[in-house]
Scaffold this motif. Structure first.
Motif, PDB file in Angstrom:
ATOM      1  N   ARG A  20     -10.205 111.122 -70.969  1.00  0.00           N
ATOM      2  CA  ARG A  20     -11.286 111.532 -70.725  1.00  0.00           C
ATOM      3  C   ARG A  20     -12.497 110.849 -71.607  1.00  0.00           C
ATOM      4  NH1 ARG A  20     -15.825 113.215 -69.203  1.00  0.00           N
ATOM      5  NH2 ARG A  20     -16.043 115.151 -71.206  1.00  0.00           N
ATOM      6  N   ILE A  21     -12.745 111.343 -71.511  1.00  0.00           N
ATOM      7  CA  ILE A  21     -13.940 110.795 -72.286  1.00  0.00           C
ATOM      8  C   ILE A  21     -13.116 108.809 -73.409  1.00  0.00           C
ATOM      9  CG2 ILE A  21     -15.263 110.477 -74.971  1.00  0.00           C
ATOM     10  CD1 ILE A  21     -14.552 113.494 -75.312  1.00  0.00           C
ATOM     11  N   LEU A  22     -12.377 108.406 -73.979  1.00  0.00           N
ATOM     12  CA  LEU A  22     -11.872 107.092 -74.337  1.00  0.00           C
ATOM     13  C   LEU A  22     -11.417 106.366 -72.966  1.00  0.00           C
ATOM     14  CD1 LEU A  22      -9.414 108.780 -76.998  1.00  0.00           C
ATOM     15  CD2 LEU A  22     -11.787 106.889 -77.440  1.00  0.00           C
ATOM     16  N   LYS A  23     -11.136 106.885 -71.880  1.00  0.00           N
ATOM     17  CA  LYS A  23     -11.397 105.993 -70.469  1.00  0.00           C
ATOM     18  C   LYS A  23     -12.453 105.123 -70.276  1.00  0.00           C
ATOM     19  CE  LYS A  23      -6.305 107.047 -69.806  1.00  0.00           C
ATOM     20  NZ  LYS A  23      -4.891 107.769 -68.814  1.00  0.00           N
ATOM     21  N   LYS A  24     -13.086 106.841 -70.266  1.00  0.00           N
ATOM     22  CA  LYS A  24     -14.970 106.644 -69.930  1.00  0.00           C
ATOM     23  C   LYS A  24     -15.367 105.425 -70.452  1.00  0.00           C
ATOM     24  CE  LYS A  24     -19.075 109.453 -68.723  1.00  0.00           C
ATOM     25  NZ  LYS A  24     -19.646 110.492 -68.669  1.00  0.00           N
ATOM     26  N   ILE A  25     -14.764 105.407 -71.669  1.00  0.00           N
ATOM     27  CA  ILE A  25     -15.588 104.424 -72.441  1.00  0.00           C
ATOM     28  C   ILE A  25     -15.077 102.982 -72.462  1.00  0.00           C
ATOM     29  CG2 ILE A  25     -16.159 102.965 -75.061  1.00  0.00           C
ATOM     30  CD1 ILE A  25     -16.516 106.110 -75.745  1.00  0.00           C
TER      31      ILE A  25
END
Ligand code: CFM
Ligand code: HCA
Length: 530
Positions: free
Chosen positions: A224-229
C-alpha cells in the motif's frame, strides 16, 4: 558478565562448553556469537525442521502453485495455515490454493514399496481437478530414507503436462533447522522459476519485495505504502506471491530484502546473474519504515520521487501520530525480550523503540552469524558437515539480461551515505551494552532470563507462550501475532501498540503470583552432572 554467568552456571561442563559460545552479553568491542550449529539433543530447543523452512516458509505461500507434501499427513496438516501467510486472488480468476493442503499421505506400505507412483497419481488428480501451472513437491523425512526421487517425478510431470514442476529434497532432518529448508527453496526458485517469464514492468521504478511472507497482512501494508509513492511492485517472495509474477522478478529494478535469513541466497544470486542490487529494508516500526523509504528514494536519485516520498511520509505520520503517542505514553520505560526465528528479533526492536520500549534480551532460533554480526563475517564462517550437506549453487552473469544500474564504486558511495545496499549489518549494532543475545534459545534459558533480566513482555512462539504466562510475564506470539496484525508499516505500528498495551495492562496479571515468589523452586543441575 553477571547475567550471562547466571545463565550458564547450572549446566554440566559439556553443555556449558557448547552453550557459552551461543550466548553473548553485548560489550563495547566487536561482539561475536556461535550460530547455525546442531542443537544439543534433549535440550528443548524452539527450532523446527528443514521441511518447515522450505514448504512452510518459502515455497508454500506461493498462491497459484500447488505445493504437495510428499510424506505423512501430519507434516502437511501442521504446515497448513498455522503460519498465517495471507493470500487472496489479485484479479478475478487468479488461482489461489492457500485454502487447500495437498499430501500423498504416505502409509507404511508406501514406505516399504516406495511412494513415487502414489506421488504421480496424486499429481494426476491435482491436474485433473485444479489445472495449476506450477507444482512444488516437498519431501518429508521418510522420502530421503526410502530414496524416492522427487526431482525425477517433477521432470516427468513437466513433460506430461507442459507445466513447471519443482522437486525439493527438503527432508526434515537435513541441516540443523528450518534454515536449511530456506536455502533449498531458494535454489529451486532460482533454478526453475526466476527468469522463466518475460513480462517487463511498466512503471518508472519497479521493485520486488524479498523475504516478506504477508503474515497477518504485513505485505499488503507495505505494498500500500510503496504503491502510494508510485513504485511498481513486480513480485513478492513469497507472501501473497505468485508463480506468475515471481518468474518475472529478474526484470525489476531493485530487490528490497525484508527477511535476510530466509531469502538472502536469492538476493545474492540475482545480483550475480542479473546485476540487480538488493536493499536491506525494515518496514517494521515507524522510524524504520521512514528510513527504508528514504533509502529507497536515495537509490533511484530522482527529485520528484524524493518529494513524493516525503509527502507520503508526512501524510502517513499525520494519520497515526496521535495513536502512537497514546500507546507510547502507556509503554514507555518497559523492557522486552524477543526470541523468534531468524529475522524478527531484529526488526521488532525498531518498532518497540518507537514506543519507548528497550529490548534487553534477544535471540534467534536458527539465524546464522551474519544475521547477528553482519555480512562482513561471512568469509570467516567455516562450513561444517551439516552446512556442506546443503547444496550451494553457482550462477554466472546472464549474457542478455545482466545489467547494473551502478558501478561497484557508486554502490560504495551510496553505502557511505547510509543506503544499505547489497549488505546487512545484522542485529548486534542495534543492541546496547549489557543486553543479552542468545542463539538457539531453549526452555531452561527462557526461564532463567525471565528471572534475571525481568522483561515486562516476552515475544516468542506458541511452544513457550503459555509457560511464560504461567510464570507471570506477558507473552505475545511474534510469529503468528496471536491472530492479530498487520504489524508492518504505519497502520501496523498502531495495531502493534494497541495489542501490546492491551496485553500488558490486562487485569489478569494482578491475579497471578509468579512461582518464584512462592519458593521453593526445584533444586539441582541440568545435564546429569553434580
Ligand atoms: Fe524470516 Fe519469517 Fe523470520 Fe523465517 Fe519462521 Fe516466520 Fe519467524 Mo516463524 S521467514 S526468519 S522461518 S521473518 S515462520 S515469517 S515468524 S520463525 S522470525
Ligand atoms: C515454523 C513456523 C513458525 C512456528 C511458530 C511458533 C511460524 O518455524 O515452522 O513456533 O510459534 O511462524 O509459524 O515459525
Amino acid at each position: 558478565m553477571k547475567e550471562k554467568d547466571n545463565l550458564l552456571e547450572k549446566y554440566s561442563s559439556r553443555v556449558f562448553k557448547n552453550r557459552k559460545t551461543h550466548i553473548t552479553q553485548l560489550g563495547d568491542d566487536a561482539n561475536t556469537i556461535a550460530a547455525n550449529t546442531r542443537a544439543i539433543p534433549g535440550i528443548l530447543t524452539a527450532r523446527g525442521c528443514c521441511y518447515a523452512g522450505c514448504k512452510g516458509v518459502v515455497v508454500g505461500p506461493i498462491k497459484d502453485a500447488v505445493t504437495i507434501t510428499h510424506g505423512p499427513i501430519g507434516c502437511a496438516f501442521y504446515s497448513w495455515g498455522t503460519r498465517r501467510n495471507k493470500a487472496k486472488p489479485s484479479y478475478e480468476g487468479e488461482q489461489n490454493f492457500m485454502p487447500y493442503s495437498f499430501c500423498t499421505d504416505m502409509r507404511p506400505t508406501d514406505i516399504v514399496f516406495g511412494g513415487e507412483k502414489k506421488l504421480e497419481q496424486g499429481i494426476d488428480e491435482i491436474m485433473e481437478m485444479f489445472h495449476p501451472k506450477c507444482i512444488f513437491i516437498c519431501s518429508t523425512c521418510p522420502i530421503g530414507l526410502i530414496g524416492d526421487d522427487v526431482q525425477a517425478v517433477a521432470r516427468r510431470v513437466e513433460k506430461k503436462y507442459g507445466i513447471t514442476a519443482v522437486g525439493f529434497s527438503c527432508e526434515g532432518y537435513k541441516g540443523v533447522s528450518q534454515s536449511a529448508g530456506h536455502h533449498i527453496a531458494n535454489n529451486g526458485l532460482m533454478r526453475q522459476i526466476i527468469g522463466s517469464g518475460d513480462t517487463k514492468p511498466t512503471g518508472k521504478y519497479s521493485v520486488n519485495i524479498l523475504g516478506e511472507y504477508n503474515i497477518g497482512g504485513d505485505g499488503w501494508e507495505q505494498e500500500r505504502i510503496l504503491k502510494k509513492i508510485g513504485y511498481e511492485v513486480v513480485s513478492v517472495f513469497t507472501g501473497d506471491g505468485s508463480h506468475a509474477t515471481i518468474k518475472n522478478a529478474h526484470l525489476a529494478d531493485l530487490n528490497l530484502v525484508m527477511c535476510h535469513r530466509s531469502i538472502n541466497y536469492v538476493a545474492q544470486m540475482m545480483k550475480t546473474k542479473y546485476g540487480i542490487d538488493w536493499l536491506k529494508v525494515n518496514f517494521i516500526g515507524i522510524g524504520a519504515t521512514c528510513k527504508s523509504l528514504r533509502m529507497l528514494a536515495e537509490y533511484f536519485d530522482d527529485p520528484a520521487l524524493t518529494k513524493r516520498t516525503e509527502e507520503v511520509i508526512a501524510e502517513e505520520l499525520e494519520a497515526v501520530s496521535g495513536d502512537i503517542e497514546y500507546y507510547k505514553s502507556m509503554l514507555k520505560g518497559k523492557t522486552a525480550g524477543i526470541f523468534v526465528g531468524g529475522s524478527r528479533s531484529h526488526h521488532y526492536q525498531a518498532l518497540l523503540r518507537d514506543f519507548g520500549v528497550e529490548t534487553v534480551i534477544a535471540g534467534y532460533e536458527f539465524a546464522h552469524r551474519d544475521d547477528y554480526e553482519g555480512r562482513d563475517v561471512i568469509p570467516s564462517i567455516k562450513p561444517d558437515a551439516d552446512s556442506k550437506n546443503i547444496e550451494e549453487i553457482t550462477v554466472s552473469p546472464d549474457e542478455e539480461l545482466f545489467r547494473e544500474r551502478y558501478t561497484a564504486e557508486q554502490v560504495e558511495q551510496l553505502k557511505e551515505k547510509g543506503v544499505e545496499l547489497d549488505t546487512y549489518d545484522g542485529m548486534f549494532p542495534d543492541m546496547k551494552k549489557g543486553y543479552i543475545a542468545v542463539d538457539d534459545y531453549n526452555v531452561f534459558e527462557t526461564d532463567e532470563l525471565i528471572k534475571t533480566m525481568k522483561p515486562d513482555i516476552f515475544f516468542s512462539g506458541i511452544k513457550d507462550k503459555y509457560a511464560i504466562q504461567k510464570a507471570g510475564v506477558v507473552s505475545r506470539q511474534m510469529h503468528s501475532y496471536d491472530y492479530s496484525g498487520p504489524y508492518a508499516g504505519f497502520n501496523g505500528a498502531v495495531m502493534f501498540g494497541h495489542d501490546v498495551a492491551m496485553s500488558i495492562y490486562t487485569n489478569a496479571w494482578a491475579l497471578i503470583t509468579p512461582p518464584w515468589k512462592r519458593v521453593p523452586f526445584i533444586e539441582g543441575t541440568v545435564g546429569g552432572e553434580e
